[in-house]
Design a protein around this motif. Structure first.
Motif, mmCIF file in Angstrom:
data_model
loop_
_atom_site.group_PDB
_atom_site.id
_atom_site.type_symbol
_atom_site.label_atom_id
_atom_site.label_comp_id
_atom_site.label_asym_id
_atom_site.label_seq_id
_atom_site.Cartn_x
_atom_site.Cartn_y
_atom_site.Cartn_z
ATOM 1 N N VAL A 189 -26.873 67.098 8.466
ATOM 2 C CA VAL A 189 -26.478 65.716 8.730
ATOM 3 C C VAL A 189 -25.975 65.569 10.168
ATOM 4 O O VAL A 189 -26.271 64.605 10.846
ATOM 5 C CB VAL A 189 -25.395 65.270 7.711
ATOM 6 C CG1 VAL A 189 -24.831 63.904 8.074
ATOM 7 C CG2 VAL A 189 -25.964 65.241 6.310
ATOM 8 N N ASP A 208 -31.103 59.848 4.049
ATOM 9 C CA ASP A 208 -30.487 59.134 2.925
ATOM 10 C C ASP A 208 -29.095 59.707 2.614
ATOM 11 O O ASP A 208 -28.955 60.881 2.276
ATOM 12 C CB ASP A 208 -31.388 59.254 1.691
ATOM 13 C CG ASP A 208 -30.958 58.350 0.563
ATOM 14 O OD1 ASP A 208 -30.104 57.470 0.783
ATOM 15 O OD2 ASP A 208 -31.475 58.542 -0.563
ATOM 16 N N GLU A 209 -28.096 58.852 2.735
ATOM 17 C CA GLU A 209 -26.726 59.282 2.469
ATOM 18 C C GLU A 209 -26.506 59.575 0.977
ATOM 19 O O GLU A 209 -25.742 60.462 0.618
ATOM 20 C CB GLU A 209 -25.747 58.204 2.933
ATOM 21 C CG GLU A 209 -24.309 58.631 2.829
ATOM 22 C CD GLU A 209 -23.364 57.589 3.388
ATOM 23 O OE1 GLU A 209 -22.254 57.493 2.841
ATOM 24 O OE2 GLU A 209 -23.733 56.902 4.341
ATOM 25 N N ARG A 215 -27.681 63.098 0.197
ATOM 26 C CA ARG A 215 -26.713 64.069 0.699
ATOM 27 C C ARG A 215 -25.496 64.140 -0.225
ATOM 28 O O ARG A 215 -25.019 65.220 -0.584
ATOM 29 C CB ARG A 215 -26.276 63.686 2.111
ATOM 30 C CG ARG A 215 -25.327 64.722 2.710
ATOM 31 C CD ARG A 215 -24.801 64.321 4.060
ATOM 32 N NE ARG A 215 -23.658 63.438 3.853
ATOM 33 C CZ ARG A 215 -23.504 62.255 4.422
ATOM 34 N NH1 ARG A 215 -24.396 61.787 5.257
ATOM 35 N NH2 ARG A 215 -22.456 61.513 4.190
#
Length: 171
Positions: free
Chosen positions: A168, A118-119, A122
């Motif tokens: 990431v 999930d961006e 982050r």
């Protein structure tokens, strides 16, 4: 001719630059008093004021007065510096707890997986770390110990940011 000049001066009084009437030489000689009220203001010099006077002879008490004043000033400064150190260390420790909490979450496998997928998560972690770094930057380093403590927490927060970036990039 003298009468003409006297009449004009009596009919219209002259005023000084401060707005007070000025007596002419002719009015003084004639005994004419001005219409203003004279108020006397007492003037005290430093030597005539008993509260401010300094003894003329140097006694032991008078010689020690500046020493007591400087000692009192030093004591006040020490107490204030101690207060500022305690206040800044308390702020640093509260930020350190938040950084430790983020580190604990990153070491947990579920949060690392969530950051990888999930961006938004982050971004939330990065923004939290950045806000903590800004808070640390706002703390002034009054003492060398405070500066060292702050540097340690800053290094830890930066390493966590790098860890988030590496999580990431590994995906």
């Amino acid at each position: 001719m003298e009468n003409l000049f006297n009449r004009s001066q009596q009919a219209r009084p002259r005023y000084s630059s401060r707005g007070k009437p000025v007596q002419s030489v002719h009015q003084k000689s004639a005994g004419i008093k001005p219409a203003t009220k004279v108020v006397q203001i007492p003037v005290h010099s430093v030597s005539s004021d008993p509260d401010r006077s300094f003894p003329t002879q140097k006694s032991d008490e008078a010689a020690q007065a500046p020493d007591r004043r400087s000692a009192s000033a030093l004591r006040i400064q020490k107490v204030f510096r101690g207060y500022m150190v305690r206040k800044n260390v308390k702020r640093i420790m509260s930020i350190r707890k938040e950084v430790d909490e983020i580190e604990r979450k990153l070491l947990c496998g579920e949060t690392a997986e969530l950051i990888r997928r999930d961006e938004r998560e982050r971004l939330r972690v990065n923004e939290t770390l950045m806000s903590l770094l800004f808070k640390l930057d706002s703390i002034s380093g009054v003492d060398a110990g405070v500066r060292e403590c702050r540097k340690g927490v800053i290094k830890k927060a930066i390493s966590l940011q790098e860890k988030v970036d590496s999580i990431v990039s590994c995906s």
